[in-house]
Design an enzyme around this catalytic site. Sequence first.
Site, PDB file in Angstrom:
ATOM      1  CE  LYS A 225      -4.266  -2.074   1.257  1.00  0.00           C
ATOM      2  NZ  LYS A 225      -5.360  -2.030   2.245  1.00  0.00           N
TER       3      LYS A 225
ATOM      4  NE  ARG B 274      -7.837  -8.303   0.083  1.00  0.00           N
ATOM      5  CZ  ARG B 274      -7.236  -7.638  -0.744  1.00  0.00           C
ATOM      6  NH1 ARG B 274      -6.100  -6.911  -0.723  1.00  0.00           N
ATOM      7  NH2 ARG B 274      -7.738  -7.566  -2.093  1.00  0.00           N
TER       8      ARG B 274
HETATM    9  N1  HH2 Z   1      -7.480  -3.877   0.854  1.00  0.00           N
HETATM   10  C1  HH2 Z   1      -7.866  -3.916  -0.474  1.00  0.00           C
HETATM   11  C2  HH2 Z   1      -8.868  -4.564  -1.000  1.00  0.00           C
HETATM   12  N2  HH2 Z   1      -9.610  -5.303  -0.296  1.00  0.00           N
HETATM   13  N3  HH2 Z   1     -10.000  -6.044   1.789  1.00  0.00           N
HETATM   14  C3  HH2 Z   1      -9.843  -6.435   3.063  1.00  0.00           C
HETATM   15  N4  HH2 Z   1     -10.328  -7.129   4.104  1.00  0.00           N
HETATM   16  N5  HH2 Z   1      -8.771  -5.681   3.809  1.00  0.00           N
HETATM   17  C4  HH2 Z   1      -7.919  -4.398   3.143  1.00  0.00           C
HETATM   18  O1  HH2 Z   1      -6.998  -3.986   3.469  1.00  0.00           O
HETATM   19  C5  HH2 Z   1      -8.070  -4.624   1.369  1.00  0.00           C
HETATM   20  C6  HH2 Z   1      -9.312  -5.228   1.099  1.00  0.00           C
HETATM   21  C7  HH2 Z   1      -6.941  -3.024  -1.608  1.00  0.00           C
HETATM   22  O2  HH2 Z   1      -5.778  -3.772  -2.198  1.00  0.00           O
HETATM   23  P1  HH2 Z   1      -5.868  -4.531  -3.671  1.00  0.00           P
HETATM   24  O3  HH2 Z   1      -6.819  -5.361  -3.707  1.00  0.00           O
HETATM   25  O4  HH2 Z   1      -4.488  -4.952  -3.945  1.00  0.00           O
HETATM   26  O5  HH2 Z   1      -6.109  -3.217  -4.636  1.00  0.00           O
HETATM   27  P2  HH2 Z   1      -7.255  -2.890  -5.407  1.00  0.00           P
HETATM   28  O6  HH2 Z   1      -8.397  -2.363  -4.510  1.00  0.00           O
HETATM   29  O7  HH2 Z   1      -6.645  -1.916  -6.341  1.00  0.00           O
HETATM   30  O8  HH2 Z   1      -7.736  -4.017  -6.298  1.00  0.00           O
END
Ligand code: HH2
Length: 263
Positions: free
Chosen positions: A197, A239
């Site tokens: 992040k 995660r």
């Molecule tokens: N962060 C993201 C998405 N889902 N779910 C939970 N429970 N906790 C988190 O911190 C979280 C989440 C964001 O990360 P990512 O899926 O890598 O990116 P994007 O939203 O751009 O798909």
Amino acid sequence: MGVLNVTPDSFSDGGQFADHAAAIAHGRRLAAEGAHWIDVGGESTRPGAAPVAEVDELRRVVPVVEALAADGLQVSIDTRKATVARAAVAAGATLLNDVGARLGAVAAELGVAWAAMHAQGEPATMQDAPTYDDVVREVRDLLVERAHAALAEGVPEVWIDPGIGFGKTAAHNLALLAHLDELVATGLPVLVGTSRKGFLGALLGRSDGTPEPVPVDDRLEGSLATATWALACGARMVRVHDVRATAQAARVIAGEITKDEAA
Ligand code: HH2
């Protein structure tokens, strides 16, 4: 929990697993590397992301959930939409990973586990001006209230997640990590997502003297450090994108690696 984004635009792996065959293969790889859950998502919620139409999100995630669940893997669905949650559960998902913490009633209706993540505002604008009087107290109180309501409605298992980076400055993220024990003390199982992040990029850029944030593909150390910290504070799940490395770090702090394996 291994991240599987079936999206063209996620902040770190957008486009890599946008086709179903690549996504399914990556999900299997994450499981082989030690992920207990494969978290399938079809909508990026990165800061500034535009919402995705329901029909597109369904088309992205359902075949992937179906294939991984058919392999016997535990699949969670990362969505903010009740329709997508229902379709994913019909396809075999057994945990709703809810970045808006609003689908507790849907989890109750479906009889599946629910992860309630805290977010302030919507992805498109959430990083414009996040404000809290006391971020740790406000995040904890909201999550505890929603979790207890969901448990009272019959949700079989409820996780809470502080939502690192969702309507939070770097200082807010660090305060939440520093006081993770206050979430753990609620007695509810805690899930934390710091992987790759933005605040890690900013911190790492600063500590080595360079003004530029460290790019997203160079945040493994920060991701591992914060995942390990979270587990040491009592979080029950992290995660992450980099499952193999995180699983190794988790095993070290859990004392699971034997001398023979270490030799
Ligand atoms: N962060 C993201 C998405 N889902 N779910 C939970 N429970 N906790 C988190 O911190 C979280 C989440 C964001 O990360 P990512 O899926 O890598 O990116 P994007 O939203 O751009 O798909």
